[in-house]
Design a protein around this motif. Structure first.
Motif, PDB file in Angstrom:
ATOM      1  N   UNK A 236       0.833  -1.210   0.000  1.00  0.00           N
ATOM      2  CA  UNK A 236       0.000   0.000   0.000  1.00  0.00           C
ATOM      3  C   UNK A 236       0.865   1.256   0.000  1.00  0.00           C
ATOM      4  N   UNK A 237       1.867   1.290   0.868  1.00  0.00           N
ATOM      5  CA  UNK A 237       2.746   2.456   0.938  1.00  0.00           C
ATOM      6  C   UNK A 237       3.520   2.623  -0.368  1.00  0.00           C
ATOM      7  N   UNK A 238       4.000   1.505  -0.935  1.00  0.00           N
ATOM      8  CA  UNK A 238       4.797   1.572  -2.166  1.00  0.00           C
ATOM      9  C   UNK A 238       3.985   2.104  -3.338  1.00  0.00           C
ATOM     10  N   UNK A 239       2.700   1.740  -3.416  1.00  0.00           N
ATOM     11  CA  UNK A 239       1.875   2.131  -4.552  1.00  0.00           C
ATOM     12  C   UNK A 239       1.192   3.484  -4.334  1.00  0.00           C
ATOM     13  N   UNK A 240       0.716   3.719  -3.130  1.00  0.00           N
ATOM     14  CA  UNK A 240      -0.046   4.948  -2.853  1.00  0.00           C
ATOM     15  C   UNK A 240       0.834   6.119  -2.410  1.00  0.00           C
ATOM     16  N   UNK A 241       2.009   5.830  -1.867  1.00  0.00           N
ATOM     17  CA  UNK A 241       2.923   6.890  -1.431  1.00  0.00           C
ATOM     18  C   UNK A 241       4.343   6.568  -1.905  1.00  0.00           C
ATOM     19  N   UNK A 242       4.553   6.439  -3.213  1.00  0.00           N
ATOM     20  CA  UNK A 242       5.855   5.981  -3.722  1.00  0.00           C
ATOM     21  C   UNK A 242       7.017   6.908  -3.384  1.00  0.00           C
ATOM     22  N   UNK A 243       6.776   8.215  -3.339  1.00  0.00           N
ATOM     23  CA  UNK A 243       7.864   9.154  -3.075  1.00  0.00           C
ATOM     24  C   UNK A 243       8.321   9.107  -1.619  1.00  0.00           C
ATOM     25  N   UNK A 244       7.448   8.680  -0.730  1.00  0.00           N
ATOM     26  CA  UNK A 244       7.776   8.628   0.694  1.00  0.00           C
ATOM     27  C   UNK A 244       7.977   7.191   1.170  1.00  0.00           C
ATOM     28  N   UNK A 245       8.005   6.255   0.222  1.00  0.00           N
ATOM     29  CA  UNK A 245       8.034   4.827   0.565  1.00  0.00           C
ATOM     30  C   UNK A 245       9.181   4.462   1.500  1.00  0.00           C
ATOM     31  N   UNK A 246      10.413   4.777   1.106  1.00  0.00           N
ATOM     32  CA  UNK A 246      11.573   4.378   1.907  1.00  0.00           C
ATOM     33  C   UNK A 246      11.670   5.167   3.210  1.00  0.00           C
ATOM     34  N   UNK A 247      11.075   6.364   3.238  1.00  0.00           N
ATOM     35  CA  UNK A 247      11.074   7.155   4.471  1.00  0.00           C
ATOM     36  C   UNK A 247      10.090   6.561   5.479  1.00  0.00           C
ATOM     37  N   UNK A 248       8.888   6.234   4.979  1.00  0.00           N
ATOM     38  CA  UNK A 248       7.874   5.650   5.861  1.00  0.00           C
ATOM     39  C   UNK A 248       8.304   4.266   6.344  1.00  0.00           C
ATOM     40  N   UNK A 249       8.722   3.414   5.404  1.00  0.00           N
ATOM     41  CA  UNK A 249       9.127   2.045   5.756  1.00  0.00           C
ATOM     42  C   UNK A 249      10.607   2.037   6.139  1.00  0.00           C
ATOM     43  N   UNK A 250      10.925   2.746   7.200  1.00  0.00           N
ATOM     44  CA  UNK A 250      12.302   2.847   7.678  1.00  0.00           C
ATOM     45  C   UNK A 250      12.747   1.529   8.309  1.00  0.00           C
ATOM     46  N   UNK A 251      14.052   1.324   8.455  1.00  0.00           N
ATOM     47  CA  UNK A 251      14.537   0.095   9.111  1.00  0.00           C
ATOM     48  C   UNK A 251      13.952  -0.093  10.506  1.00  0.00           C
ATOM     49  N   UNK A 252      13.767   1.000  11.244  1.00  0.00           N
ATOM     50  CA  UNK A 252      13.198   0.901  12.588  1.00  0.00           C
ATOM     51  C   UNK A 252      11.764   0.400  12.537  1.00  0.00           C
ATOM     52  N   UNK A 253      10.969   0.949  11.616  1.00  0.00           N
ATOM     53  CA  UNK A 253       9.573   0.520  11.501  1.00  0.00           C
ATOM     54  C   UNK A 253       9.498  -0.925  11.028  1.00  0.00           C
ATOM     55  N   UNK A 254      10.337  -1.283  10.063  1.00  0.00           N
ATOM     56  CA  UNK A 254      10.325  -2.662   9.571  1.00  0.00           C
ATOM     57  C   UNK A 254      10.646  -3.649  10.685  1.00  0.00           C
ATOM     58  N   UNK A 255      11.670  -3.334  11.464  1.00  0.00           N
ATOM     59  CA  UNK A 255      12.032  -4.209  12.578  1.00  0.00           C
ATOM     60  C   UNK A 255      10.932  -4.291  13.613  1.00  0.00           C
ATOM     61  N   UNK A 256      10.276  -3.169  13.886  1.00  0.00           N
ATOM     62  CA  UNK A 256       9.183  -3.135  14.874  1.00  0.00           C
ATOM     63  C   UNK A 256       7.996  -3.961  14.397  1.00  0.00           C
ATOM     64  N   UNK A 257       7.695  -3.889  13.115  1.00  0.00           N
ATOM     65  CA  UNK A 257       6.568  -4.647  12.559  1.00  0.00           C
ATOM     66  C   UNK A 257       6.828  -6.144  12.615  1.00  0.00           C
ATOM     67  N   UNK A 258       8.052  -6.555  12.311  1.00  0.00           N
ATOM     68  CA  UNK A 258       8.402  -7.979  12.396  1.00  0.00           C
ATOM     69  C   UNK A 258       8.350  -8.449  13.849  1.00  0.00           C
ATOM     70  N   UNK A 259       8.826  -7.593  14.780  1.00  0.00           N
ATOM     71  CA  UNK A 259       8.760  -7.934  16.206  1.00  0.00           C
ATOM     72  C   UNK A 259       7.310  -8.061  16.658  1.00  0.00           C
ATOM     73  N   UNK A 260       6.431  -7.202  16.127  1.00  0.00           N
ATOM     74  CA  UNK A 260       4.993  -7.273  16.431  1.00  0.00           C
ATOM     75  C   UNK A 260       4.429  -8.623  16.002  1.00  0.00           C
TER      76      UNK A 260
END
Length: 315
Positions: free
Chosen positions: A126-150
């Motif tokens: 969803x982020x990649x398609x709907x917010x492509x310019x902010x994709x890598x900013x939104x899906x930061x390494x910290x958020x990715x790690x937190x989501x996997x931990x969740x």
């Protein structure tokens, strides 16, 4: 927990896994088929992890989650298939009580984690398609790690609830499980007590762990498809749809059989049907995931696709 379960297990010290057939010829054929599937699954998912790690062009959020999925799939099949292969060629098909508890818990933990990971992967699309310019900013390494931990938190905690609620019951015989591994619905049929409360727990947890993530995925994809339809370029629409199709296919293969298995009353289940369902979401889905995803990487100037590298190396 081990001491607690040991005190409450009644007279059963081990279980017998009946598997698929008592015919040695059929078991020999099944051994060859499942061994081949297991090896291909490990090689396929292992190759995905290796290629993602080695190719800097694939160090993106989507491929990060895909590598986590591959790790889960490798653990998922390894929890059940090696023992199943041994039992297909050996006369002794027993598993200790503690071994059964351990297998049940690890299987549930990995399966529940994977169920929530699919929802996280949908959000990533969803982020990649709907917010492509902010994709890598939104899906930061910290958020990715937190989501996997969740996802891992749900797997560890709910897997424990499932296992304890099943194994706290008394098991006083018989001890033959009509399945190829210690799965909750099959084990509960041997309990020397009323399991209606367990059916309710299974339904509630199934709702939380299967229907809730699936509902989130549906909502996310409704928004994704609405955004795709606003794309003027036909090629752009096709490319956006193709990035979602593989994920939808994998989610369907995993979630539907799981819901049938864990959200229906135990009295309505059939041992042979249960085995087929378990094979589908445990063995077949892990085998097909690397093929279905195809891992296209078109971010480089030469338009090199990851699936071509995958198939050349794999075949």
């Amino acid at each position: 927990m081990q001491d607690f379960l040991w005190r409450n297990r009644s007279s059963v010290t081990e279980f017998v896994l009946l598997g698929f057939s008592s015919d040695t010829k059929i078991n020999g054929i099944l051994f060859g088929v499942f061994l081949l599937l297991y090896i291909i699954t490990l090689l396929g998912n292992g190759l995905i992890i290796t290629l993602i790690h080695m190719d800097s062009r694939l160090h993106t959020p989507m491929y990060f989650f895909l590598s986590v999925l591959s790790i889960l799939d490798m653990g998922y099949v390894t929890t059940t298939v090696p023992q199943m292969l041994i039992h297909l060629v050996c006369e002794k098909k027993t598993i200790s009580y503690i071994g059964c508890v351990t297998q049940m818990y690890i299987f549930l933990m990995l399966g529940i984690t994977e169920s929530w990971l699919f929802a996280i992967m949908a959000y990533d699309r969803y982020v990649a398609i709907c917010h492509p310019l902010r994709y890598k900013v939104i899906m930061s390494p910290l958020l990715r790690g937190s989501l996997v931990a969740f996802c891992g938190f749900w797997g560890i905690s709910c897997g424990l609830i499932y296992t304890v609620s099943a194994m706290i019951l008394p098991y006083c015989g018989p001890n033959e499980i009509n399945h190829f591994f210690c799965e909750v619905p099959a084990v509960l049929k041997l309990a020397c007590a009323d399991t209606s409360l367990n059916d309710q727990v299974d339904f509630i947890l199934g709702f939380i762990l299967l229907l809730v993530p699936l509902s989130l995925i549906i909502v996310v994809y409704i928004n994704i498809f609405a955004a795709i339809l606003r794309i003027r370029s036909t090629q752009g629409r096709i490319k956006a749809f193709s990035t979602c199709a593989s994920h939808i296919t994998v989610v369907t293969m995993f979630s539907i059989p799981c819901m049938v298995m864990y959200m229906r009353p135990g009295s309505e289940s059939s041992p042979e049907e249960d085995k087929k369902l378990a094979l589908f979401y445990n063995v077949i889905s892990a085998f097909l995931n690397p093929i279905i995803y195809s891992l296209r990487n078109k971010d480089n100037n030469n338009k090199v696709t990851f699936d071509n590298s995958y198939h050349r190396a794999f075949l």
